[in-house]
Design a protein around this motif. Sequence first.
Motif, short mmCIF file in Angstrom:
data_model
loop_
_atom_site.label_atom_id
_atom_site.label_comp_id
_atom_site.label_asym_id
_atom_site.label_seq_id
_atom_site.Cartn_x
_atom_site.Cartn_y
_atom_site.Cartn_z
N VAL A 169 0.87 -1.18 0.00
CA VAL A 169 0.00 0.00 0.00
C VAL A 169 0.91 1.23 0.00
O VAL A 169 1.69 1.42 0.94
CB VAL A 169 -0.94 0.02 1.22
CG1 VAL A 169 -1.69 1.34 1.31
CG2 VAL A 169 -1.91 -1.15 1.16
N LYS A 214 1.99 7.71 2.45
CA LYS A 214 1.55 9.09 2.36
C LYS A 214 2.66 9.97 2.90
O LYS A 214 3.01 9.90 4.08
CB LYS A 214 0.27 9.29 3.20
CG LYS A 214 -0.29 10.70 3.15
CD LYS A 214 -1.57 10.79 3.99
CE LYS A 214 -2.17 12.18 3.93
NZ LYS A 214 -3.41 12.27 4.75
N GLY A 254 0.97 -0.04 5.89
CA GLY A 254 -0.25 0.44 5.22
C GLY A 254 -1.22 -0.69 4.94
O GLY A 254 -2.44 -0.53 5.10
N GLU A 256 -4.77 1.58 5.29
CA GLU A 256 -4.66 2.85 4.58
C GLU A 256 -3.20 3.29 4.54
O GLU A 256 -2.37 2.77 5.27
CB GLU A 256 -5.53 3.93 5.23
CG GLU A 256 -5.17 4.28 6.65
CD GLU A 256 -6.11 5.32 7.24
OE1 GLU A 256 -5.67 6.47 7.43
OE2 GLU A 256 -7.27 4.98 7.51
#
Length: 488
Positions: free
Chosen positions: A102, A105, A230, A235
């Motif tokens: 994933v 960010k 993640g 997320e």
Amino acid sequence: MAYKDFRAFLQRLRDEGQLLHIKQQVRLEPDLGSAGRAVTRLGANAPALFFDNIYGYKQGKAIAMNIIGSWANHALMLNMPKHTPIKEQFFEFVRRWEQFPVPVKRMDNAPFYEHEVSKNINLFEMFPFFRLNDYDGGFYIDKACIISKDLDDPDSFGKQNVGIYRAQVKGKNHLGIQPVPMHDIGIHLRKAEERNENLPIALAIGCEPVITTIAGSPLLYDQSEYEMAGAIQGEAYPIVRGKRTGLDLPWGAEIVIEGEVIARKREPEGPFGEFTGSYSGGRNMPIIEVHAVYHRENPILEDLYLGTPWTEIDYMLALNTCVPLYQQLKDAFPEIIAVNAMYTHGLLAIISTRTRYGGFAKAVGLRAMTTPHGLGYCKIVIVVDEDVDPFDLNQVMWALSTRFAPSKDLVLIPNASILPLDPSAEPAGITHKMVLDATIPVDPDIRGEFAQPLTPPAATDQWEKILRDLLQKNTERCNLPHENLPPL
């Protein structure tokens, strides 16, 4: 939902009744180590501990311990109900693991950049360090996410490592570190020293629990811990660039220390009470020169008690050791059912499998020892049939006592590699390993008197549910105030 930082998880623990706030005044020694050991005796639902009244320190200094130190807290880390059984947590961990990678960010700033110290650094004045066990050689940072990178491929995000390694606080601005050779940081340091270069490094203390758990996981060398975190939390994981090292750091950390491992320099380090239940002794180890320290306002120092299992580290490294072994074995042998490597970080592993042909289980055990984690661990591997739950030791002992023939089912591998912390190794890093094949022999291995095995009566599953429901109702009845109890 993911926990944005360490404090968010502490709040969840508090809301669930899994955080015990110790308000009485405590001394760093022996109170903190003693409390860390004592809480491990409270069982599978033991709480985390929070201390903020520390003798000799002004208000604002706080220490948290046993954060993932129970199956209840581990379930909450996964955002599952706190009473979720271990086996269910295992298969949920597997399901999320398979969502890797994933993407992360990237953030522009982080809460720990609120305070920065880069001159006249004195770690002893900044943080309330303490010894966990009586004969520890000094103060240790033992639950930091330690970040380093491959200097031969510095732009590789996957080869950047986030791991858990002990760091001894040896001076105002320098630390000792133990980089196990078969771990990623050991590879990073070897490559740096071949180039005669110092290795940039960062220690993130007080991180939310998913990245800490994944940092203790035996991922492949080029798998990113942040991208796996993640997947586990569901997320994108937030990271921020280190100001001096350029390393990617966990955004939600309480404290970050940046520096570098000095090439080809060693100093005595240890002894330290380790997860094996023994002191590791003292050895010459690399040192870290600290260049900067960053921290939140009133930072919370997270510490981990470790000693004779089970302690927090056994919960923290349990399923995240089982799952990668499971995945790597299943890639080679689709017949694998489940892997239980919860014991002493996988020094002992139990594997259940369907048996393809005679001798198959022995091949499975040997393959476990050649996985990235198994090379340094997996000293004893027990292989059982698919009808045996590897997480149920009663069933495993039954299989060993009835299906294992010592003259035919023991495979001994002499002088194999093991992590140097194994107290039975001689010399450190070398040991014999063994596979115990506790499966029923199949063709062409026809031996023994294994008749048709007993199976549970037809309605067993339905009656298990009936009895569990009745037991739950009885528990609820017993918890009612006496005057509200219904008649028998």
